[in-house]
Scaffold this active site. Structure first.
Site, PDB file in Angstrom:
ATOM      1  N   SER A 141       0.787  -1.233   0.035  1.00 47.14           N
ATOM      2  CA  SER A 141      -0.015  -0.022   0.097  1.00 47.14           C
ATOM      3  C   SER A 141       0.819   1.236   0.042  1.00 47.14           C
ATOM      4  O   SER A 141       0.255   2.180  -0.605  1.00 47.14           O
ATOM      5  CB  SER A 141      -0.942  -0.099   1.134  1.00 47.14           C
ATOM      6  N   THR A 194      -1.641   4.275   3.190  1.00 47.89           N
ATOM      7  CA  THR A 194      -2.434   5.071   2.291  1.00 47.89           C
ATOM      8  C   THR A 194      -2.543   6.581   2.632  1.00 47.89           C
ATOM      9  O   THR A 194      -2.041   7.471   1.714  1.00 47.89           O
ATOM     10  CB  THR A 194      -3.874   4.279   1.854  1.00 47.89           C
TER      11      THR A 194
HETATM   12 ZN   LIG Z   1      -2.470  -5.051   2.655  1.00 51.43          ZN
END
Ligand SMILES: [Zn+2]
Ligand SMILES: *[C@@H]1O[C@H](CO)[C@@H](O)[C@H](O)[C@H]1NC(C)=O
Ligand SMILES: *[C@@H]1O[C@H](CO)[C@@H](O)[C@H](O)[C@H]1NC(C)=O
Length: 594
Positions: A141, A194
């Site tokens: 991510s 993120t």
């Molecule tokens: Zn993940």
């Protein structure tokens, strides 16, 4: 036709479609039909005519498509947009195309809906994104979000830094500089990869303590985020708050945030006092859980404790749009369905469908907002990667596979495997006997998973190996529904791109590299990200900070040693006999919990 016997038996109705059996065999086998060539009939010339017409029509469609696309590209990817605009970027962490098949079938099952019933997401599909990072064909991510925020490929674990450990400016930072308002809404820790990639720069994603400090403005650019909603409170409170902190030091990041102007809230009650957005005072920091906000399948029974993703999204949209009403610039808001990924890691299909439905609901909330709001705007939604190698199929036996996948066992579950594992672990602290454990598990599996046919083996494995209980519960549902998983990690599958407006999002129609999503974001807002990169590098030169263990390190934290990155490489990972090496380490069996 003499001598042409059909090669395959088939029902006579198959031959009624105008094409004869010899012709069909020719298509199936690649052999000529041996058809006798009689005089050319009207039928023959009519077919030639139809064929020629079809070729011309196809060519015309292709030419029109190319002309239209070039026209559209020229019109929409202009780096100098004019006028006020809002951009909403949604991330469905770990949601691959099969998550949609799984959730759609589940939704139809639960609602008794026909097979034509779609998710809202389905109705806004515009393309796909390829997800590899600079270090591996399977991204994480951190590298995934860096591709969105910086429009650059970096290594797995990188939080908006380049492969040579320089900071790269993000679209959110550039938007703030240009006068937009900015926001981040997530269901995981706000310090997770993120959201971090939009407003922090560190060399290793695990440095969430440092990320927390940067996100409230303690870094070269000062405060850049106007609104944050999510979890992760434990990275903001000092380690002296024994039960509530996961920090390694005694810094009070909540106090730091307040010093930088943030209005801080940490409860459902305080969230409700925001009155759906009209009560928001900027800048706003709302941390509603110590770590992650619970999975939707669990949270919906605790609605009075945690806000949902769509409620947080709604509140953020209302607040940001009111705050920018008289401004020349609009806002940039990132909304993440963070825990679709976690359900994939856990291989828990029941938790996953509720996460995807919650994301679909938040997606609908954004569409409804866009319908009512007058400012020019677009919403883009995509994933950073797929998680779990999910398949809506699973072969359970050695005999020829059955063509079935059952949503029923997912609908029976009322809790996530994660929650049941936590309950079980807590129960074990009371020192029960083995027979008490059996009893506890039988009840728990009926109540929590809606499974009434647990085998003695399944129960005794849970008694024997409580450490892998989470995977065992998830596997019980996966087997009964015949849901397949190929990994507890991520996969290299392409992921879907959705948009509120395929015309405004034309540069993302079709199959694209994830960095092109990043390109689109900055171009839509018309912001100068390169200037931010330059400023970060100038201000950050020789800027060192103190580590928790009293060491001086760069403001972006330590550089990972080779091997500390997820894949241990700067270059693309290549096969090096790992199979045999692991084989020797772990023996024949899979150590992945059944
Ligand atoms: Zn993940
Ligand atoms: C808390 O952090 C300080 C450094 O800031 C450290 O000296 C101390 O050992 C930490 N305490 C705990 C309980 O981890
Ligand atoms: C779901 O639960 C019901 C009882 O509420 C049970 O009879 C049924 O067998 C369960 N279905 C599945 C697929 O496990």
């Amino acid at each position: 036709m003499a001598g042409t016997k059909p090669l395959f038996n088939r029902a006579s109705s198959d031959t009624s479609g105008g094409r004869d059996i010899a012709e069909e065999d020719a298509l199936l086998t690649g052999q000529p039909t041996h058809r006798s060539t009689g005089p050319r009939t009207w039928k023959f010339w009519r077919e030639i005519g139809l064929f020629v017409w079809a070729v011309i029509a196809t060519a015309a469609v292709i030419v029109l498509a190319v002309v239209y696309q070039q026209h559209g590209t020229a019109k929409h990817s202009s780096p100098h947009p004019t006028g006020k605009r809002n951009l909403i970027f949604m991330v469905s962490d770990g949601m691959g195309p099969t998550s949609l098949s799984l959730t759609r079938s589940f939704m139809q099952f639960q609602n008794g809906a026909p097979f034509s019933e779609q998710l809202v997401l389905d109705q806004h599909l515009i393309g796909q994104s390829r997800t590899r990072s600079s270090s591996s064909l399977i991204t994480d991510s951190a590298a995934g979000a860096t591709a969105f925020s910086c429009a650059q490929k970096s290594y797995n674990g990188a939080i908006s830094v380049t492969p040579d450990h320089e900071p790269c400016g993000t679209v959110l930072e550039a938007a703030k500089k240009a006068g937009y308002m900015t926001g981040l809404v997530v269901t995981t820790r706000i310090t997770d990869a993120t959201p971090a990639c939009f407003a922090a720069h560190v060399n290793m994603r695990s440095e969430e303590d440092r990320i927390a400090e940067q996100m409230v403005g303690d870094y070269p650019l000062g405060r850049v985020v106007d609104l944050m909603f999510g979890g992760g409170r434990c990275h903001f409170v000092p380690n002296s708050t024994v039960d509530e902190s996961c920090r390694a030091d005694d810094k009070d990041v909540v106090a730091l945030a307040k010093k930088n102007g943030f209005n801080y809230i940490d409860s459902r009650k305080a969230f409700d006092d925001l009155k759906g957005g009209s009560g928001v005072k900027f800048p706003m920091l709302g941390l509603f859980a110590e770590t992650d906000i619970p999975y939707e399948i669990d949270r919906r029974n605790e609605n009075d404790v945690y806000p949902s993703l769509h409620e947080m999204a709604q509140t953020a949209l209302t607040a940001l749009s009111e705050a920018t009403r008289d401004s020349e610039k609009g806002f940039f808001l990132m909304i993440e369905g963070s825990r679709i990924d976690h359900a994939g890691h856990h291989n828990d299909p029941a938790a996953q469908v509720h996460e995807v439905l919650a994301y679909d609901k938040a997606f609908t909330t954004v569409l409804d907002f866009l319908k009512k709001d007058k400012t020019e705007a677009v919403m883009i939604s995509t994933s950073d990667h797929e998680t779990g190698g999910l398949a809506t199929a699973r072969q359970l036996h050695a005999s020829y596979p059955e063509y079935v996948w059952y949503p029923g066992p997912l609908a029976n579950a009322s809790h996530s495997a994660e929650r049941l594992a936590l309950q079980y672990t807590t129960y074990l602290f009371s020192d029960p006997t083995d027979s008490q454990k059996h009893e506890f598990l039988e009840d728990q599996i009926e109540d929590g998973l809606g499974i009434y046919d647990a085998t003695p083996d399944e129960i005794s494995n849970l008694v024997k190996e409580p450490a892998t209980a989470l995977y065992q519960y998830a596997d019980m549902i996966s087997r009964r529904s015949q849901t397949g998983w190929s990994t507890h990690g991520h996969s290299a599958a392409d992921v879907n791109i959705y948009s509120s407006d395929p015309k405004a999002a034309l540069p993302l129609v079709g199959n694209h590299e994830n960095t092109e999503v990043g390109d689109f974001l900055r171009e839509y807002l018309g912001v100068d990200v390169e200037a931010v990169t330059k400023e970060l590098r100038e201000k950050g030169t020789n800027l060192n900070v103190m580590n928790a263990d009293g060491e001086q390190v760069s403001w972006m934290g330590k550089i990972p040693e080779e091997g500390q990155r997820l894949d241990g490489q700067t270059h693309l990972a290549t096969y090096g006999g790992d199979f045999k090496k692991r084989h020797l380490l772990h023996g024949r069996g899979c150590d992945c919990g059944h």
